[in-house]
Design a protein around this motif. Structure first.
Motif, PDB file in Angstrom:
ATOM      1  N   TRP A 204       8.877  49.310 -21.287  1.00  0.00           N
ATOM      2  CA  TRP A 204       8.695  48.582 -20.024  1.00  0.00           C
ATOM      3  C   TRP A 204       7.205  48.546 -19.683  1.00  0.00           C
ATOM      4  O   TRP A 204       6.649  49.561 -19.267  1.00  0.00           O
ATOM      5  N   PRO A 205       6.521  47.413 -19.834  1.00  0.00           N
ATOM      6  CA  PRO A 205       5.118  47.326 -19.413  1.00  0.00           C
ATOM      7  C   PRO A 205       5.060  47.039 -17.912  1.00  0.00           C
ATOM      8  O   PRO A 205       5.259  45.908 -17.482  1.00  0.00           O
ATOM      9  N   LEU A 206       4.805  48.064 -17.132  1.00  0.00           N
ATOM     10  CA  LEU A 206       4.940  47.923 -15.673  1.00  0.00           C
ATOM     11  C   LEU A 206       3.655  48.277 -14.933  1.00  0.00           C
ATOM     12  O   LEU A 206       3.669  48.918 -13.879  1.00  0.00           O
ATOM     13  N   LYS A 207       2.528  47.843 -15.480  1.00  0.00           N
ATOM     14  CA  LYS A 207       1.272  47.980 -14.751  1.00  0.00           C
ATOM     15  C   LYS A 207       1.357  47.244 -13.423  1.00  0.00           C
ATOM     16  O   LYS A 207       0.801  47.666 -12.406  1.00  0.00           O
ATOM     17  N   GLU A 208       2.056  46.100 -13.428  1.00  0.00           N
ATOM     18  CA  GLU A 208       2.343  45.336 -12.207  1.00  0.00           C
ATOM     19  C   GLU A 208       3.857  45.351 -12.034  1.00  0.00           C
ATOM     20  O   GLU A 208       4.554  44.431 -12.469  1.00  0.00           O
ATOM     21  N   PRO A 209       4.415  46.380 -11.379  1.00  0.00           N
ATOM     22  CA  PRO A 209       5.871  46.587 -11.419  1.00  0.00           C
ATOM     23  C   PRO A 209       6.680  45.811 -10.392  1.00  0.00           C
ATOM     24  O   PRO A 209       7.900  45.715 -10.518  1.00  0.00           O
ATOM     25  N   VAL A 210       6.035  45.245  -9.379  1.00  0.00           N
ATOM     26  CA  VAL A 210       6.791  44.760  -8.224  1.00  0.00           C
ATOM     27  C   VAL A 210       7.581  43.493  -8.518  1.00  0.00           C
ATOM     28  O   VAL A 210       8.793  43.431  -8.283  1.00  0.00           O
ATOM     29  N   SER A 211       6.914  42.457  -9.010  1.00  0.00           N
ATOM     30  CA  SER A 211       7.634  41.201  -9.213  1.00  0.00           C
ATOM     31  C   SER A 211       8.728  41.373 -10.259  1.00  0.00           C
ATOM     32  O   SER A 211       9.830  40.829 -10.121  1.00  0.00           O
ATOM     33  N   ALA A 212       8.454  42.137 -11.327  1.00  0.00           N
ATOM     34  CA  ALA A 212       9.479  42.367 -12.354  1.00  0.00           C
ATOM     35  C   ALA A 212      10.704  43.037 -11.745  1.00  0.00           C
ATOM     36  O   ALA A 212      11.851  42.637 -12.000  1.00  0.00           O
ATOM     37  N   THR A 213      10.465  44.052 -10.929  1.00  0.00           N
ATOM     38  CA  THR A 213      11.576  44.790 -10.318  1.00  0.00           C
ATOM     39  C   THR A 213      12.377  43.912  -9.358  1.00  0.00           C
ATOM     40  O   THR A 213      13.609  43.844  -9.440  1.00  0.00           O
ATOM     41  N   LEU A 214      11.695  43.241  -8.458  1.00  0.00           N
ATOM     42  CA  LEU A 214      12.392  42.435  -7.446  1.00  0.00           C
ATOM     43  C   LEU A 214      13.115  41.252  -8.069  1.00  0.00           C
ATOM     44  O   LEU A 214      14.245  40.923  -7.681  1.00  0.00           O
ATOM     45  N   THR A 224      15.990  42.836  -1.089  1.00  0.00           N
ATOM     46  CA  THR A 224      14.879  43.634  -0.552  1.00  0.00           C
ATOM     47  C   THR A 224      14.383  43.113   0.792  1.00  0.00           C
ATOM     48  O   THR A 224      14.263  43.873   1.753  1.00  0.00           O
ATOM     49  N   PHE A 225      14.096  41.800   0.885  1.00  0.00           N
ATOM     50  CA  PHE A 225      13.616  41.211   2.132  1.00  0.00           C
ATOM     51  C   PHE A 225      14.759  40.449   2.808  1.00  0.00           C
ATOM     52  O   PHE A 225      15.408  39.608   2.182  1.00  0.00           O
ATOM     53  N   HIS A 226      14.970  40.762   4.071  1.00  0.00           N
ATOM     54  CA  HIS A 226      16.084  40.152   4.810  1.00  0.00           C
ATOM     55  C   HIS A 226      15.558  39.560   6.111  1.00  0.00           C
ATOM     56  O   HIS A 226      14.877  40.244   6.878  1.00  0.00           O
ATOM     57  N   ARG A 227      15.897  38.308   6.351  1.00  0.00           N
ATOM     58  CA  ARG A 227      15.451  37.626   7.561  1.00  0.00           C
ATOM     59  C   ARG A 227      16.474  37.833   8.675  1.00  0.00           C
ATOM     60  O   ARG A 227      17.646  37.498   8.515  1.00  0.00           O
ATOM     61  N   ARG A 228      16.022  38.376   9.788  1.00  0.00           N
ATOM     62  CA  ARG A 228      16.912  38.635  10.913  1.00  0.00           C
ATOM     63  C   ARG A 228      17.138  37.366  11.730  1.00  0.00           C
ATOM     64  O   ARG A 228      16.504  36.338  11.502  1.00  0.00           O
ATOM     65  N   ARG A 229      18.017  37.455  12.708  1.00  0.00           N
ATOM     66  CA  ARG A 229      18.322  36.292  13.540  1.00  0.00           C
ATOM     67  C   ARG A 229      17.123  35.813  14.331  1.00  0.00           C
ATOM     68  O   ARG A 229      17.014  34.634  14.661  1.00  0.00           O
ATOM     69  N   ASP A 230      16.213  36.729  14.651  1.00  0.00           N
ATOM     70  CA  ASP A 230      15.021  36.324  15.405  1.00  0.00           C
ATOM     71  C   ASP A 230      13.953  35.714  14.496  1.00  0.00           C
ATOM     72  O   ASP A 230      12.853  35.393  14.953  1.00  0.00           O
ATOM     73  N   GLY A 231      14.272  35.576  13.201  1.00  0.00           N
ATOM     74  CA  GLY A 231      13.334  34.957  12.265  1.00  0.00           C
ATOM     75  C   GLY A 231      12.407  35.937  11.575  1.00  0.00           C
ATOM     76  O   GLY A 231      11.718  35.564  10.612  1.00  0.00           O
ATOM     77  N   LYS A 232      12.347  37.167  12.043  1.00  0.00           N
ATOM     78  CA  LYS A 232      11.463  38.152  11.428  1.00  0.00           C
ATOM     79  C   LYS A 232      12.109  38.758  10.184  1.00  0.00           C
ATOM     80  O   LYS A 232      13.329  38.828  10.065  1.00  0.00           O
ATOM     81  N   SER A 388      14.678  31.239  -6.323  1.00  0.00           N
ATOM     82  CA  SER A 388      13.477  31.596  -5.580  1.00  0.00           C
ATOM     83  C   SER A 388      13.332  33.109  -5.493  1.00  0.00           C
ATOM     84  O   SER A 388      14.285  33.817  -5.149  1.00  0.00           O
ATOM     85  N   ALA A 389      12.162  33.607  -5.827  1.00  0.00           N
ATOM     86  CA  ALA A 389      11.911  35.046  -5.773  1.00  0.00           C
ATOM     87  C   ALA A 389      12.124  35.563  -4.352  1.00  0.00           C
ATOM     88  O   ALA A 389      11.809  34.879  -3.375  1.00  0.00           O
ATOM     89  N   PRO A 390      12.665  36.779  -4.216  1.00  0.00           N
ATOM     90  CA  PRO A 390      12.988  37.309  -2.884  1.00  0.00           C
ATOM     91  C   PRO A 390      11.810  37.326  -1.910  1.00  0.00           C
ATOM     92  O   PRO A 390      11.987  37.129  -0.716  1.00  0.00           O
ATOM     93  N   ALA A 391      10.600  37.551  -2.421  1.00  0.00           N
ATOM     94  CA  ALA A 391       9.438  37.703  -1.539  1.00  0.00           C
ATOM     95  C   ALA A 391       8.774  36.389  -1.191  1.00  0.00           C
ATOM     96  O   ALA A 391       7.770  36.358  -0.481  1.00  0.00           O
ATOM     97  N   ARG A 395       5.512  36.644   4.880  1.00  0.00           N
ATOM     98  CA  ARG A 395       4.112  36.867   5.244  1.00  0.00           C
ATOM     99  C   ARG A 395       3.801  38.355   5.122  1.00  0.00           C
ATOM    100  O   ARG A 395       4.562  39.208   5.549  1.00  0.00           O
ATOM    101  N   GLY A 396       2.673  38.662   4.543  1.00  0.00           N
ATOM    102  CA  GLY A 396       2.287  40.054   4.349  1.00  0.00           C
ATOM    103  C   GLY A 396       2.769  40.639   3.038  1.00  0.00           C
ATOM    104  O   GLY A 396       2.467  41.799   2.732  1.00  0.00           O
ATOM    105  N   TYR A 397       3.484  39.839   2.225  1.00  0.00           N
ATOM    106  CA  TYR A 397       3.974  40.365   0.946  1.00  0.00           C
ATOM    107  C   TYR A 397       2.843  40.872   0.048  1.00  0.00           C
ATOM    108  O   TYR A 397       2.979  41.955  -0.549  1.00  0.00           O
ATOM    109  N   PRO A 398       1.713  40.147  -0.093  1.00  0.00           N
ATOM    110  CA  PRO A 398       0.657  40.673  -0.971  1.00  0.00           C
ATOM    111  C   PRO A 398       0.196  42.081  -0.578  1.00  0.00           C
ATOM    112  O   PRO A 398      -0.021  42.930  -1.441  1.00  0.00           O
TER     113      PRO A 398
END
Length: 439
Positions: A204-214, A224-232, A388-391, A395-398
């Motif tokens: 597993w080459p995981l120097k950059e592990p986030v996108s592969a995992t998600l 992982t990321f869930h949008r609430r009713r208030d949009g956040k 579509s990727a979860p992230a 906003r603020g994902y990076p």
């Protein structure tokens, strides 16, 4: 990273100068929501920043720009070279300074802050019907933010397993296909059977592990990321999100069927060991086939297998995109170039140049992308499972990725922390980061 930018059109130095220069002509023309209309006979120049870097991809991009310029002498496109490693910060600076390129090549998971910040034009009403029909809705979702399209997705890359065919046959494991992929449990069992002597079943080459995992976790229902009713948006790390990272962790630390030393590597770093027989399989992006085809020793027999399946074969992708700067004074002309650039034959040329899959349905039918050679057909068969990727629209994902998720996952995969500690960091620390972007 800007936290206080108010969505909407900004007035920049470039925009003011362009508006001032065009005032006499514009005053005589009706309004146009797609940008200022060009006075008849005037020649304009649009700057197109491309991130192409591989030899064949560079050649295809530059050839298409040259073809456009020959066919459209009054709308010249100037090729500008960008780089994937610096594009986010470079765009951030150029938007703030009013010097952004007119047509912007990027990846969809880098667009959110620019889209919400008013830096990228809303393309929804500008899109030609042909282009809108040709790209499926699941791909359009990757470039859509708050219901507005800010990026045209055109090349996408599934994650696959690159495997040593001789080792597969020696082990006697079932060879998975896109129609009958391995489950994650079967993948774990196969990795164990492929492990012998000095050969690990998987690297597993995981120097950059986030996108592969998600993105792989999408197959088990992880979001992982869930949008609430208030949009956040809030971060969760439930059982469905944990299946893939737990599998990787256990292969490295429990079953010992995965190499520990590759966790800090990039994909290219694993290839010498793969060729030398130290790993039987390497999970990589589809485009790595080009490097393998060019670098593999004579007689080395390799094949492409689909990524494992959970409740579905789905996986997240962040396609390459083309956008138009909000400050571009000639949006309709810019969109005309994008439509030309992404015609089915041209999309095939771009896909072949990058060893990727086109999003366009007509291009994907091209026989050149359906051949057995280099397992193009295997990749094409996976196109419908790409989502579509979860992230994508977070906003603020990076910042979450760089400051929270990357170090957290690296420590978890190496065995330095457990699953509970990882969950606390991803969720508690992660939601503190996202909250700053959602005030």
């Amino acid at each position: 990273m800007r936290h206080d930018h108010v969505p909407g059109r900004r007035v920049t130095r470039r925009g003011l100068l362009a508006a001032a220069a065009a005032l006499p002509a514009a005053a005589l023309l009706p309004g146009c929501s797609g940008g200022r209309r060009r006075p008849p006979g005037d020649r304009i120049t649009l700057r197109f920043q491309s991130l192409a870097w591989q030899k064949d991809s560079l050649k295809a991009n530059k050839q298409l720009v040259a073809e456009w310029n020959r066919q459209h002498p009054d709308i010249r496109v100037q090729y500008v070279q960008g780089a994937w490693s610096t594009v986010h910060d470079q765009l951030l600076t150029s938007f703030e300074g009013g010097e952004a390129p007119d047509i912007i090549h990027d990846a969809s998971d880098d667009l959110a802050d620019f889209a919400y910040g008013g830096d990228l034009a809303d393309l929804t009403a500008l899109l030609p019907p042909r282009l809108k029909r040709d790209i499926p809705q699941r791909s359009w979702e990757t470039g859509t933010f708050d219901g507005r399209i800010h990026g045209v997705p055109f090349l996408q890359e599934p994650r696959v397993l690159i495997a040593n065919r001789a080792e597969l046959h020696r082990s006697g494991v079932r060879i998975p296909t896109p129609e009958h992929p391995w489950t994650w449990q079967e993948f774990e069992e196969a990795a164990q059977r492929l492990t012998r002597g000095t050969t690990y079943g998987v690297a597993w080459p995981l120097k950059e592990p986030v996108s592969a995992t998600l993105n792989l976790a999408l197959s088990t229902g992880g979001r992982t990321f869930h949008r609430r009713r208030d949009g956040k948006v809030e971060v969760r790390f439930d059982a469905v999100d944990q299946k893939v990272p737990r599998t990787i962790h256990d292969q490295v630390n429990v079953a010992r069927s995965a190499s520990r030393t590759t966790l800090g590597m990039g994909g290219s770093d694993t290839l010498p060991g793969f060729f030398a027989g130290r790993y039987a399989m390497v999970p990589l992006g589809f485009s790595y086939r080009q490097q393998i085809a060019q670098q593999a020793p004579k007689g080395f027999d390799w094949t492409v297998l689909p990524a494992p399946k959970g409740t579905a074969l789905d996986q997240g992708v962040s396609p390459q995109t083309l956008s138009i700067a909000e400050d571009c004074p000639y949006k309709e002309e810019a969109m005309a170039f994008i439509d030309f650039f992404l015609s089915p034959p041209n999309m095939v040329r771009l896909a072949l140049g990058d060893w990727l899959l086109p999003t366009g349905q007509e291009a994907l039918k091209d026989p050149a992308l359906r051949v057995a050679a280099y397992d193009w057909a295997t990749g094409a068969a996976l196109a419908e499972s790409l989502r579509s990727a979860p992230a994508q629209s977070v906003r603020g994902y990076p910042e979450w990725k760089d400051k929270v998720a990357t170090p957290g996952l690296q420590e978890y995969y190496s065995g330095a922390i457990g699953l509970d500690a990882l969950r606390k960091r991803l969720v508690e620390d992660g939601n503190l980061v996202l909250a700053r972007y959602q005030r």
